[in-house]
Write a protein that holds these residues in place. Structure first.
Motif, PDB file in Angstrom:
ATOM      1  N   VAL A 240      -2.715  -3.226  -5.081  1.00 51.75           N
ATOM      2  CA  VAL A 240      -2.796  -1.776  -4.988  1.00 51.75           C
ATOM      3  C   VAL A 240      -3.909  -1.292  -5.916  1.00 51.75           C
ATOM      4  CG1 VAL A 240      -1.565   0.407  -5.259  1.00 51.75           C
ATOM      5  CG2 VAL A 240      -0.337  -1.637  -4.476  1.00 51.75           C
ATOM      6  N   TYR A 241      -4.789  -0.469  -5.351  1.00 50.07           N
ATOM      7  CA  TYR A 241      -5.926   0.073  -6.092  1.00 50.07           C
ATOM      8  C   TYR A 241      -5.793   1.583  -6.238  1.00 50.07           C
ATOM      9  CZ  TYR A 241      -8.101  -4.396  -4.821  1.00 50.07           C
ATOM     10  OH  TYR A 241      -8.370  -5.726  -4.645  1.00 50.07           O
ATOM     11  N   ASP A 242      -6.288   2.108  -7.359  1.00 49.94           N
ATOM     12  CA  ASP A 242      -6.419   3.550  -7.552  1.00 49.94           C
ATOM     13  C   ASP A 242      -7.790   3.950  -7.026  1.00 49.94           C
ATOM     14  OD1 ASP A 242      -3.951   4.183  -8.846  1.00 49.94           O
ATOM     15  OD2 ASP A 242      -4.730   3.297 -10.698  1.00 49.94           O
TER      16      ASP A 242
ATOM     17  N   HIS B 154      -9.350  12.016   7.452  1.00 44.51           N
ATOM     18  CA  HIS B 154     -10.629  11.346   7.670  1.00 44.51           C
ATOM     19  C   HIS B 154     -10.876  10.314   6.572  1.00 44.51           C
ATOM     20  CE1 HIS B 154     -15.041  10.867   7.313  1.00 44.51           C
ATOM     21  NE2 HIS B 154     -14.949  10.760   8.631  1.00 44.51           N
ATOM     22  N   CYS B 155     -10.545  10.676   5.338  1.00 42.51           N
ATOM     23  CA  CYS B 155     -10.686   9.745   4.214  1.00 42.51           C
ATOM     24  C   CYS B 155      -9.826   8.508   4.457  1.00 42.51           C
ATOM     25  CB  CYS B 155     -10.247  10.400   2.905  1.00 42.51           C
ATOM     26  SG  CYS B 155     -11.163  11.876   2.442  1.00 42.51           S
ATOM     27  N   LYS B 156      -8.595   8.754   4.876  1.00 43.40           N
ATOM     28  CA  LYS B 156      -7.653   7.665   5.137  1.00 43.40           C
ATOM     29  C   LYS B 156      -8.176   6.752   6.237  1.00 43.40           C
ATOM     30  CE  LYS B 156      -2.789   6.879   6.210  1.00 43.40           C
ATOM     31  NZ  LYS B 156      -1.460   7.511   6.246  1.00 43.40           N
TER      32      LYS B 156
ATOM     33  N   VAL C  61      -3.291   3.446   3.053  1.00 44.97           N
ATOM     34  CA  VAL C  61      -3.862   4.482   2.198  1.00 44.97           C
ATOM     35  C   VAL C  61      -2.821   5.575   1.981  1.00 44.97           C
ATOM     36  CG1 VAL C  61      -5.687   6.210   1.983  1.00 44.97           C
ATOM     37  CG2 VAL C  61      -6.171   4.005   3.078  1.00 44.97           C
ATOM     38  N   ASP C  62      -2.523   5.882   0.720  1.00 36.66           N
ATOM     39  CA  ASP C  62      -1.586   6.945   0.372  1.00 36.66           C
ATOM     40  C   ASP C  62      -2.363   8.064  -0.318  1.00 36.66           C
ATOM     41  OD1 ASP C  62       0.362   8.638  -0.752  1.00 36.66           O
ATOM     42  OD2 ASP C  62       1.753   6.969  -1.061  1.00 36.66           O
TER      43      ASP C  62
END
Length: 92
Positions: free
Chosen positions: A26-28, A36-38, A56-57
């Motif tokens: 898991v990355y920050d 769109h980002c997701k 993606v959260d």
């Protein structure tokens, strides 16, 4: 006509799949704000060799990546940065 075979198995054509095994990291990531980002990060990270799944959260700013082997954090960071976001490290 029944959907079940004589030996009791279902033959509806729906197959069950086993859960994908792999290493989950898991990355920050900062800069994600919308669908769109997701979609962008899911597509770009998902295109890397060895990546099995990407989740993606947006609310937490985290991206969970499941890989078939140990992930290349530098490569994931480059892809995220090239897409216009900033990978700030692995989530604690």
């Amino acid at each position: 006509m029944s959907c079940c075979t004589p030996d009791g198995r279902c033959s509806t054509g729906t197959a069950t799949t086993e859960a994908t095994e792999g290493i989950s990291t898991v990355y920050d990531v900062s800069g994600m704000t919308c669908g769109h980002c997701k979609a962008t990060l899911t597509r770009e990270i998902g295109a890397l060799d060895g990546v099995l799944t990407v989740d993606v959260d947006l609310e937490t700013g985290r991206v969970a990546v499941t890989t078939s082997g140990e992930p290349d954090d530098a490569l994931v960071a480059k892809v995220v940065d090239d897409a216009g976001y900033e990978l700030t490290g692995r989530a604690a």
